[in-house]
Design a protein around this motif. Structure first.
Motif, PDB file in Angstrom:
ATOM      1  N   UNK A  51      89.961  28.592  33.815  1.00 42.57           N
ATOM      2  CA  UNK A  51      89.791  27.042  34.339  1.00 42.57           C
ATOM      3  C   UNK A  51      91.060  26.326  33.923  1.00 42.57           C
ATOM      4  N   UNK A  52      91.422  26.568  32.547  1.00 39.73           N
ATOM      5  CA  UNK A  52      92.747  25.798  32.202  1.00 39.73           C
ATOM      6  C   UNK A  52      93.909  26.456  32.975  1.00 39.73           C
ATOM      7  N   UNK A  53      93.965  27.506  33.486  1.00 34.74           N
ATOM      8  CA  UNK A  53      95.110  28.381  34.187  1.00 34.74           C
ATOM      9  C   UNK A  53      95.298  27.753  35.521  1.00 34.74           C
ATOM     10  N   UNK A  54      94.053  27.051  36.005  1.00 32.63           N
ATOM     11  CA  UNK A  54      93.771  26.834  37.264  1.00 32.63           C
ATOM     12  C   UNK A  54      93.196  27.620  38.473  1.00 32.63           C
ATOM     13  N   UNK A  55      92.641  28.791  37.896  1.00 37.21           N
ATOM     14  CA  UNK A  55      91.822  29.499  38.827  1.00 37.21           C
ATOM     15  C   UNK A  55      90.688  28.795  39.263  1.00 37.21           C
ATOM     16  N   UNK A  56      90.636  28.766  40.398  1.00 39.39           N
ATOM     17  CA  UNK A  56      89.286  28.098  41.198  1.00 39.39           C
ATOM     18  C   UNK A  56      88.155  28.693  41.111  1.00 39.39           C
ATOM     19  N   UNK A  57      87.199  28.489  40.584  1.00 37.85           N
ATOM     20  CA  UNK A  57      85.880  29.005  40.506  1.00 37.85           C
ATOM     21  C   UNK A  57      84.754  28.143  40.788  1.00 37.85           C
ATOM     22  N   UNK A  58      84.208  28.642  41.989  1.00 35.06           N
ATOM     23  CA  UNK A  58      82.864  27.773  42.509  1.00 35.06           C
ATOM     24  C   UNK A  58      81.509  28.484  42.243  1.00 35.06           C
TER      25      UNK A  58
END
Length: 185
Positions: A51-58
């Protein structure tokens, strides 16, 4: 998880044994393991790294953070998590000394990681993590023993080499996130 695929791996090892005296030997070995489509379940910390690295997870993904409530909830299921490449060298020396007051034994094993590359968070990059949290470059164990007439005493000493106590996500000047360790300079 219906989306899981089988892991595939390749391994290679080579070694030798030298009996340099009666009841004494040394073993030296090199090993390499490469695993693709590693099946793993991300820890809560790894999900936060992503999440911190910007990976989009829904919520449609097998692993994500639900922030719709007062307390964030992490959902993590098994998934194919990239690759794992490890290689290293092991050295073992074993010996036995027979005396009138029993047998004294020595067993020393040293393992050195030459490489430990893995995906550090879900959908993240594969990077070198040897020396990171709980992945020391060096591990060793010494077992000293004594036995006589059915009685035995063993003393075991384990040593883990240096590893970080703090890993964190850092974003480079070019915008590429990676896992960093407090050991890096």
């Amino acid at each position: 998880n219906d989306a899981l695929t089988a892991e595939t791996s390749e391994t290679f090892s080579i070694g030798g044994n030298w009996r340099f005296a009666e009841n004494w030997s040394a073993d030296l070995g090199f090993w390499m393991v490469e695993i693709d489509e590693v099946i793993s379940q991300a820890s809560t910390q790894e999900v936060f790294y992503a999440e911190t690295a910007g990976v989009v997870m829904t919520a449609n993904d097998p692993t994500y953070v639900d922030r719709t409530t007062a307390r964030a909830e992490v959902y993590s299921s098994y998934l194919n998590a990239g690759e794992l490449n490890v290689e290293g060298v092991d050295l073992q020396i074993q010996g036995l000394i027979e005396t009138g007051i029993g047998e004294f034994s020595v067993n020393w094993l040293w393992s050195h990681n030459l490489a430990y590359e893995q995906e550090v968070y879900p959908n993240g990059p594969v990077q070198e993590t040897k020396g990171f949290w709980l992945q020391p470059e060096d591990k060793t164990q010494l077992v000293l023993g004594w036995s006589w007439n059915g009685h035995a005493v063993n003393w075991v000493i384990d040593y883990l080499g240096e590893y970080s106590v703090s890993d964190f996500i850092a974003v480079s000047d070019t915008g590429v996130p990676s896992l960093q360790t407090s050991n890096e300079e």
